[in-house]
Scaffold this motif. Structure first.
Motif, PDB file in Angstrom:
ATOM      1  N   LEU A  69       0.911  -1.131   0.148  1.00 21.25           N
ATOM      2  CA  LEU A  69      -0.054   0.086  -0.084  1.00 21.25           C
ATOM      3  C   LEU A  69       0.895   1.168  -0.255  1.00 21.25           C
ATOM      4  N   SER A  70       0.497   2.041  -0.719  1.00 20.25           N
ATOM      5  CA  SER A  70       1.137   3.444  -0.942  1.00 20.25           C
ATOM      6  C   SER A  70       0.706   4.109   0.335  1.00 20.25           C
ATOM      7  N   ILE A  71       1.196   5.469   0.455  1.00 17.24           N
ATOM      8  CA  ILE A  71       0.799   6.438   1.631  1.00 17.24           C
ATOM      9  C   ILE A  71      -0.430   7.046   1.473  1.00 17.24           C
ATOM     10  N   ALA A  72      -1.063   7.076   0.129  1.00 17.21           N
ATOM     11  CA  ALA A  72      -2.174   7.698  -0.512  1.00 17.21           C
ATOM     12  C   ALA A  72      -3.188   6.488  -0.258  1.00 17.21           C
ATOM     13  N   ASP A  73      -2.759   5.332  -0.297  1.00 17.72           N
ATOM     14  CA  ASP A  73      -3.874   4.289  -0.147  1.00 17.72           C
ATOM     15  C   ASP A  73      -3.765   4.143   1.823  1.00 17.72           C
ATOM     16  N   MET A  74      -2.810   4.228   2.318  1.00 16.44           N
ATOM     17  CA  MET A  74      -3.114   4.248   3.785  1.00 16.44           C
ATOM     18  C   MET A  74      -4.009   5.294   4.112  1.00 16.44           C
ATOM     19  N   ALA A  75      -3.554   6.432   3.756  1.00 20.48           N
ATOM     20  CA  ALA A  75      -4.431   7.649   4.093  1.00 20.48           C
ATOM     21  C   ALA A  75      -5.953   7.429   3.681  1.00 20.48           C
ATOM     22  N   LYS A  76      -6.198   6.872   2.501  1.00 15.34           N
ATOM     23  CA  LYS A  76      -7.630   6.688   2.208  1.00 15.34           C
ATOM     24  C   LYS A  76      -8.143   5.599   3.378  1.00 15.34           C
ATOM     25  N   LYS A  77      -7.554   4.545   3.477  1.00 19.48           N
ATOM     26  CA  LYS A  77      -8.023   3.458   4.518  1.00 19.48           C
ATOM     27  C   LYS A  77      -8.334   4.216   5.968  1.00 19.48           C
ATOM     28  N   GLN A  78      -7.434   5.322   6.157  1.00 21.07           N
ATOM     29  CA  GLN A  78      -7.851   5.949   7.632  1.00 21.07           C
ATOM     30  C   GLN A  78      -8.719   6.946   7.673  1.00 21.07           C
ATOM     31  N   GLY A  79      -9.003   7.484   6.623  1.00 25.47           N
ATOM     32  CA  GLY A  79      -9.999   8.386   6.496  1.00 25.47           C
ATOM     33  C   GLY A  79      -9.345   9.846   6.140  1.00 25.47           C
ATOM     34  N   VAL A  80      -8.292   9.896   6.054  1.00 25.50           N
ATOM     35  CA  VAL A  80      -7.327  10.971   5.714  1.00 25.50           C
ATOM     36  C   VAL A  80      -7.641  11.342   4.218  1.00 25.50           C
ATOM     37  N   SER A  81      -7.910  12.833   4.086  1.00 28.73           N
ATOM     38  CA  SER A  81      -8.090  13.087   2.579  1.00 28.73           C
ATOM     39  C   SER A  81      -6.728  13.314   2.118  1.00 28.73           C
ATOM     40  N   ARG A  82      -7.038  13.151   0.708  1.00 27.15           N
ATOM     41  CA  ARG A  82      -5.685  13.152  -0.346  1.00 27.15           C
ATOM     42  C   ARG A  82      -5.144  14.650  -0.101  1.00 27.15           C
ATOM     43  N   HIS A  83      -6.151  15.589   0.032  1.00 31.67           N
ATOM     44  CA  HIS A  83      -5.613  17.352   0.195  1.00 31.67           C
ATOM     45  C   HIS A  83      -4.689  17.370   1.581  1.00 31.67           C
ATOM     46  N   ASP A  84      -4.877  16.683   2.511  1.00 31.96           N
ATOM     47  CA  ASP A  84      -4.354  16.857   3.706  1.00 31.96           C
ATOM     48  C   ASP A  84      -2.894  16.175   3.540  1.00 31.96           C
ATOM     49  N   VAL A  85      -2.678  14.877   3.000  1.00 27.82           N
ATOM     50  CA  VAL A  85      -1.650  14.388   2.596  1.00 27.82           C
ATOM     51  C   VAL A  85      -0.686  15.207   1.952  1.00 27.82           C
ATOM     52  N   VAL A  86      -1.353  15.759   0.854  1.00 29.33           N
ATOM     53  CA  VAL A  86      -0.489  16.636  -0.178  1.00 29.33           C
ATOM     54  C   VAL A  86       0.031  17.733   0.803  1.00 29.33           C
ATOM     55  N   GLY A  87      -0.603  18.397   1.582  1.00 28.17           N
ATOM     56  CA  GLY A  87      -0.214  19.508   2.142  1.00 28.17           C
ATOM     57  C   GLY A  87       0.626  19.018   3.310  1.00 28.17           C
ATOM     58  N   TYR A  88       0.704  17.679   4.082  1.00 31.16           N
ATOM     59  CA  TYR A  88       1.611  17.432   4.763  1.00 31.16           C
ATOM     60  C   TYR A  88       3.082  17.313   4.135  1.00 31.16           C
ATOM     61  N   PHE A  89       3.155  16.902   3.080  1.00 26.70           N
ATOM     62  CA  PHE A  89       4.171  16.512   2.422  1.00 26.70           C
ATOM     63  C   PHE A  89       4.856  17.928   1.681  1.00 26.70           C
ATOM     64  N   TYR A  90       3.914  18.648   1.375  1.00 26.54           N
ATOM     65  CA  TYR A  90       4.323  20.002   0.996  1.00 26.54           C
ATOM     66  C   TYR A  90       4.980  20.810   2.173  1.00 26.54           C
ATOM     67  N   ASP A  91       4.431  20.776   3.359  1.00 26.68           N
ATOM     68  CA  ASP A  91       4.862  21.580   4.459  1.00 26.68           C
ATOM     69  C   ASP A  91       6.217  20.656   4.839  1.00 26.68           C
ATOM     70  N   PHE A  92       6.227  19.620   4.852  1.00 26.12           N
ATOM     71  CA  PHE A  92       7.518  19.012   5.184  1.00 26.12           C
ATOM     72  C   PHE A  92       8.651  19.459   4.405  1.00 26.12           C
ATOM     73  N   HIS A  93       8.556  19.286   2.901  1.00 25.72           N
ATOM     74  CA  HIS A  93       9.648  19.740   2.036  1.00 25.72           C
ATOM     75  C   HIS A  93       9.869  21.299   1.928  1.00 25.72           C
ATOM     76  N   TYR A  94       8.762  21.934   2.195  1.00 24.99           N
ATOM     77  CA  TYR A  94       9.197  23.461   2.358  1.00 24.99           C
ATOM     78  C   TYR A  94      10.133  23.722   3.495  1.00 24.99           C
ATOM     79  N   LYS A  95       9.861  23.043   4.850  1.00 28.72           N
ATOM     80  CA  LYS A  95      10.767  23.466   5.747  1.00 28.72           C
ATOM     81  C   LYS A  95      12.159  22.607   5.441  1.00 28.72           C
ATOM     82  N   GLU A  96      12.113  21.625   4.901  1.00 27.18           N
ATOM     83  CA  GLU A  96      13.403  20.978   4.431  1.00 27.18           C
ATOM     84  C   GLU A  96      14.275  22.042   3.672  1.00 27.18           C
ATOM     85  N   MET A  97      13.580  22.550   2.829  1.00 21.63           N
ATOM     86  CA  MET A  97      14.361  23.532   1.807  1.00 21.63           C
ATOM     87  C   MET A  97      14.796  24.790   2.601  1.00 21.63           C
TER      88      MET A  97
END
Length: 97
Positions: A69-97
C-alpha cells in the motif's frame, strides 16, 4: 614468462581502473554544467511521524507498506483526505528547503 604476464595484466587492470575514474569525474562535471538552475536534494523521511499523521502505529504502517500500500492508500483507508496528505508533504519539503 609468468611474471611478465602478471605484470602486463596488473598494468592493464590499473590503467583501465584509472581511466574509468577520470571518465566518471568528467561526466559529473559536464552534468553540472547542463543542470544549471536545477536543485537536487535528498530527504530522509520520519516514518514514525508519517504514521502518526495518518493516525496509526508505526507497526501498522510497516505492515501496510509490506502489503504494497502507498501512503495515499493508507490515508484513504484511515479516512485522511488526499488534500491533507499533499499538504503534509508540501509543508515537510518546504521546511526542509
Amino acid at each position: 614468462m609468468k611474471s611478465i604476464f602478471k605484470g602486463l595484466l596488473l598494468f592493464v587492470t590499473l590503467a583501465l581502473f584509472f581511466s574509468l575514474v577520470v571518465h566518471a569525474e568528467k561526466n559529473e562535471q559536464e552534468q553540472g554544467k547542463s543542470d544549471e538552475g536545477t536543485l537536487v536534494y535528498h530527504v530522509k523521511y520520519d516514518y514514525d511521524a508519517i504514521s502518526q499523521f495518518l493516525g496509526m502505529s508505526l507497526d501498522e504502517y510497516e505492515k501496510y507498506w509490506e502489503k504494497g500500500l502507498s501512503i495515499a492508500d493508507m490515508a484513504k483507508k484511515q479516512g485522511v483526505s488526499r488534500h491533507d496528505v499533499v499538504g503534509y508533504f508540501y509543508d515537510f519539503h518546504y521546511k526542509e528547503m
